[in-house]
Design a protein around this motif. Structure first.
Motif, PDB file in Angstrom:
ATOM      1  N   HIS A 178     -10.031  -2.698  -7.213  1.00 18.68           N
ATOM      2  CA  HIS A 178     -10.934  -2.955  -8.273  1.00 18.68           C
ATOM      3  C   HIS A 178     -10.614  -3.082  -9.557  1.00 18.68           C
ATOM      4  O   HIS A 178     -10.943  -3.884 -10.528  1.00 18.68           O
ATOM      5  N   THR A 179      -9.724  -2.025 -10.166  1.00 18.77           N
ATOM      6  CA  THR A 179      -9.343  -1.744 -11.357  1.00 18.77           C
ATOM      7  C   THR A 179      -7.673  -1.142 -11.166  1.00 18.77           C
ATOM      8  O   THR A 179      -7.474  -0.891 -10.225  1.00 18.77           O
TER       9      THR A 179
ATOM     10  N   ALA B  87       0.814  -1.128  -0.034  1.00 17.60           N
ATOM     11  CA  ALA B  87      -0.085   0.087   0.156  1.00 17.60           C
ATOM     12  C   ALA B  87       0.993   1.245   0.189  1.00 17.60           C
ATOM     13  O   ALA B  87       1.914   1.510   0.659  1.00 17.60           O
ATOM     14  N   ALA B  88       0.495   2.152  -0.744  1.00 15.84           N
ATOM     15  CA  ALA B  88       1.163   3.516  -0.789  1.00 15.84           C
ATOM     16  C   ALA B  88       0.133   4.474  -0.561  1.00 15.84           C
ATOM     17  O   ALA B  88      -0.525   4.854  -1.449  1.00 15.84           O
ATOM     18  N   GLY B  89       0.079   5.047   0.680  1.00 11.42           N
ATOM     19  CA  GLY B  89      -0.975   5.741   0.927  1.00 11.42           C
ATOM     20  C   GLY B  89      -2.520   5.311   0.961  1.00 11.42           C
ATOM     21  O   GLY B  89      -2.440   3.984   1.182  1.00 11.42           O
ATOM     22  N   SER B  90      -3.143   5.608  -0.016  1.00 13.33           N
ATOM     23  CA  SER B  90      -4.553   4.977  -0.423  1.00 13.33           C
ATOM     24  C   SER B  90      -4.520   4.114  -1.596  1.00 13.33           C
ATOM     25  O   SER B  90      -5.628   3.464  -1.999  1.00 13.33           O
ATOM     26  N   ASP B  91      -3.223   4.265  -1.986  1.00 12.43           N
ATOM     27  CA  ASP B  91      -3.277   3.483  -3.403  1.00 12.43           C
ATOM     28  C   ASP B  91      -2.818   1.859  -2.978  1.00 12.43           C
ATOM     29  O   ASP B  91      -1.975   1.758  -2.063  1.00 12.43           O
ATOM     30  N   LEU B  92      -2.928   1.101  -3.998  1.00  9.60           N
ATOM     31  CA  LEU B  92      -2.430  -0.172  -3.817  1.00  9.60           C
ATOM     32  C   LEU B  92      -1.205  -0.349  -4.972  1.00  9.60           C
ATOM     33  O   LEU B  92      -1.712   0.135  -6.216  1.00  9.60           O
TER      34      LEU B  92
ATOM     35  N   SER C 125      -3.404   0.741  -8.090  1.00 13.88           N
ATOM     36  CA  SER C 125      -4.947   0.769  -8.045  1.00 13.88           C
ATOM     37  C   SER C 125      -5.420   2.086  -7.259  1.00 13.88           C
ATOM     38  O   SER C 125      -4.949   1.990  -6.005  1.00 13.88           O
ATOM     39  N   ILE C 126      -6.431   2.777  -7.546  1.00 11.33           N
ATOM     40  CA  ILE C 126      -6.780   3.886  -6.709  1.00 11.33           C
ATOM     41  C   ILE C 126      -8.032   3.471  -6.083  1.00 11.33           C
ATOM     42  O   ILE C 126      -8.531   4.339  -5.319  1.00 11.33           O
TER      43      ILE C 126
END
Length: 169
Positions: free
Chosen positions: A155-156, A125-130, A150-151
């Motif tokens: 899901h995408t 995880a990088a902040g709220s991103d994967l 993925s933000i």
């Protein structure tokens, strides 16, 4: 440095070590960067070297672009990259602990990795991103690698970077 590199995996966890160990050797790479702003993709050539290390209990690699043949005589220039990856099998977690050290921008990335079917998947995880880095289509002489983000919680996924590698003899 004789203690650092070794010729093969430790007998402990030999099967797990082979997940990344099959990549040991020297590879020519074609790297494609996909900008988030819609600009055209940028392609560069590079090299990637993998080796067993630390009594065969780790797999190290050095990633660089451009490759040795294309380096500027005066050394590295802005935008060039050289990084070191350290992968150590954690028998307690049954996962790889992975750290990337990028020298050009001072990046340090910690991830966990595991084999899923025929792919090796590294995640963080990088902040709220994967972030997901994946080795795929691995053969004796070729492999592909991709860096995705993925933000939306997975899901995408958006492709940020792709690598096509060919073993050098």
């Amino acid at each position: 440095m004789k203690t650092l590199l070794t010729d093969g995996p430790s007998n402990l966890y030999a099967t797990e070590m082979e997940q990344f160990g099959r990549l040991t050797g020297h590879w020519a790479t074609q790297i494609t960067y996909y900008p988030t702003n819609g600009s055209p993709a940028r392609r560069v050539s590079g090299e990637w070297e993998f080796s067993y290390a630390l009594e065969g209990r780790a797999v190290l690699d050095v990633w660089q672009w451009p490759g040795h043949e294309e380096l500027l005589p005066a050394g590295r220039a802005p935008g060039q990259e050289c990084g070191l990856c350290v992968r150590i099998w954690d028998p307690r977690l049954q996962l790889w602990r992975f750290t990337f050290h990028g020298t050009a921008r001072g990046d340090v990335v910690h991830m966990y990795a595991r084999q899923i079917d025929d792919e090796i998947v590294m995640e963080r995880a990088a902040g709220s991103d994967l972030i997901r880095w994946t080795f795929t289509d691995i053969t004796t002489d070729t492999f592909r690698w991709r860096n995705e983000r993925s933000i939306d919680g997975g899901h995408t996924w958006r492709l940020d970077q792709g690598v096509s590698a060919r073993r050098l003899r």
